[in-house]
Design a protein around this motif. Structure first.
Motif, mmCIF file in Angstrom:
data_model
loop_
_atom_site.group_PDB
_atom_site.id
_atom_site.type_symbol
_atom_site.label_atom_id
_atom_site.label_comp_id
_atom_site.label_asym_id
_atom_site.label_seq_id
_atom_site.Cartn_x
_atom_site.Cartn_y
_atom_site.Cartn_z
ATOM 1 N N VAL A 1 0.820 -1.195 -0.001
ATOM 2 C CA VAL A 1 -0.038 -0.054 -0.085
ATOM 3 C C VAL A 1 0.854 1.185 -0.034
ATOM 4 O O VAL A 1 0.653 2.162 -0.742
ATOM 5 N N VAL A 2 1.853 1.276 0.783
ATOM 6 C CA VAL A 2 2.592 2.650 0.938
ATOM 7 C C VAL A 2 3.430 2.735 -0.377
ATOM 8 O O VAL A 2 3.575 3.960 -0.785
ATOM 9 N N LEU A 3 3.902 1.560 -1.080
ATOM 10 C CA LEU A 3 4.737 1.839 -2.275
ATOM 11 C C LEU A 3 4.014 2.258 -3.395
ATOM 12 O O LEU A 3 4.393 2.874 -4.060
ATOM 13 N N LYS B 1 -0.756 6.270 -4.554
ATOM 14 C CA LYS B 1 -0.129 7.761 -5.083
ATOM 15 C C LYS B 1 -0.612 8.727 -3.999
ATOM 16 O O LYS B 1 -2.044 9.310 -4.053
ATOM 17 N N PHE B 2 -0.003 9.020 -2.997
ATOM 18 C CA PHE B 2 -0.352 9.943 -1.877
ATOM 19 C C PHE B 2 -0.136 11.423 -2.273
ATOM 20 O O PHE B 2 0.770 11.471 -3.214
ATOM 21 N N VAL C 1 3.364 10.004 3.432
ATOM 22 C CA VAL C 1 2.635 9.673 4.519
ATOM 23 C C VAL C 1 2.887 10.099 5.835
ATOM 24 O O VAL C 1 3.933 10.074 6.276
ATOM 25 N N PHE C 2 1.781 10.655 6.507
ATOM 26 C CA PHE C 2 2.034 11.297 7.703
ATOM 27 C C PHE C 2 2.995 12.189 7.812
ATOM 28 O O PHE C 2 3.886 12.482 8.675
ATOM 29 N N GLY C 3 3.366 13.073 6.754
ATOM 30 C CA GLY C 3 4.254 14.104 6.670
ATOM 31 C C GLY C 3 5.788 13.382 6.139
ATOM 32 O O GLY C 3 6.781 14.330 6.282
ATOM 33 N N GLU D 1 8.911 6.947 0.242
ATOM 34 C CA GLU D 1 9.958 6.073 0.028
ATOM 35 C C GLU D 1 10.533 5.710 1.426
ATOM 36 O O GLU D 1 10.970 4.577 1.374
ATOM 37 N N LEU D 2 10.638 6.622 2.302
ATOM 38 C CA LEU D 2 11.233 6.389 3.551
ATOM 39 C C LEU D 2 10.503 5.343 4.349
ATOM 40 O O LEU D 2 10.878 4.509 4.986
#
Length: 185
Positions: free
Chosen positions: A20-22, A25-26, A31-33, A37-38
């Motif tokens: 989901v994170v990768l 498209k946020f 993600v939460f600032g 990628e991190l």
């Protein structure tokens, strides 16, 4: 369920979160600032560390179980498969390289399963462990080098080539061991 098995299960639960994170498209790619990628690299890194931690704790605490021995390689394969397929979707890794690595994973799993069904355990080889290290390095470096850190991207590509080459070599090694085991019986 003992602690090592719970850690393995946690690794399995991290897999969909990683995807989901990768692949989502946020807005602002955060993600939460924090750059996605991190966050993705952190999730993958933590999940990879749990692979070492669960085995270490199981041996140290003398809590090696059949469930853990079966669940651990499945968790590893789920994590690596999800990460590599995500890298292909993100245009960070070529599909053919990922297909070679994943083809090896499934072929070796089948060979080891057949041997196990016949009462023989084919342990993980040092070459297979080296391949896993190269895969983890490649995945982390490619995620981190996606946009801004060119040196990580180069390291990721080198590690990916190492992973592909060692995947092929270790597959041949497992096949030789498998044939030796069957011939001896």
């Amino acid at each position: 369920m003992n602690l090592p098995n719970a850690i393995t299960l946690a690794r399995i639960f991290l897999v969909p979160l990683l995807v989901v994170v990768l692949l989502t498209k946020f807005d602002g790619r955060q993600v939460f600032g924090v750059r996605k990628e991190l966050v993705g690299a952190a999730i993958f890194g933590i999940a990879s560390l749990t692979d070492w931690l669960d085995g270490y704790l199981a041996r140290r605490r003398k809590e090696v179980t059949t469930l853990g021995q079966l669940m651990d390689p499945v968790a590893d394969k789920l994590l690596v498969t999800a990460a590599l397929v995500s890298l292909v979707q993100m245009d960070l890794a070529p599909a053919w390289m990922v297909a070679v690595i994943l083809g090896r994973e499934f072929a070796v799993t089948v060979l080891r399963s057949i041997a196990y069904a016949r009462g023989v355990v084919i342990p993980a080889s040092p070459l297979g462990k080296f391949k896993m290290s190269a895969q983890v390095t490649a995945i982390l470096a490619l995620i981190l080098g996606q946009d801004h850190l060119q040196q990580f991207y180069v390291i990721g590509w080198i590690a990916l080539w190492v992973a592909v080459i060692t995947a092929v070599l270790s597959a041949v090694d497992y096949y030789r061991k498998f044939n030796g085991v069957l011939s001896a019986k």
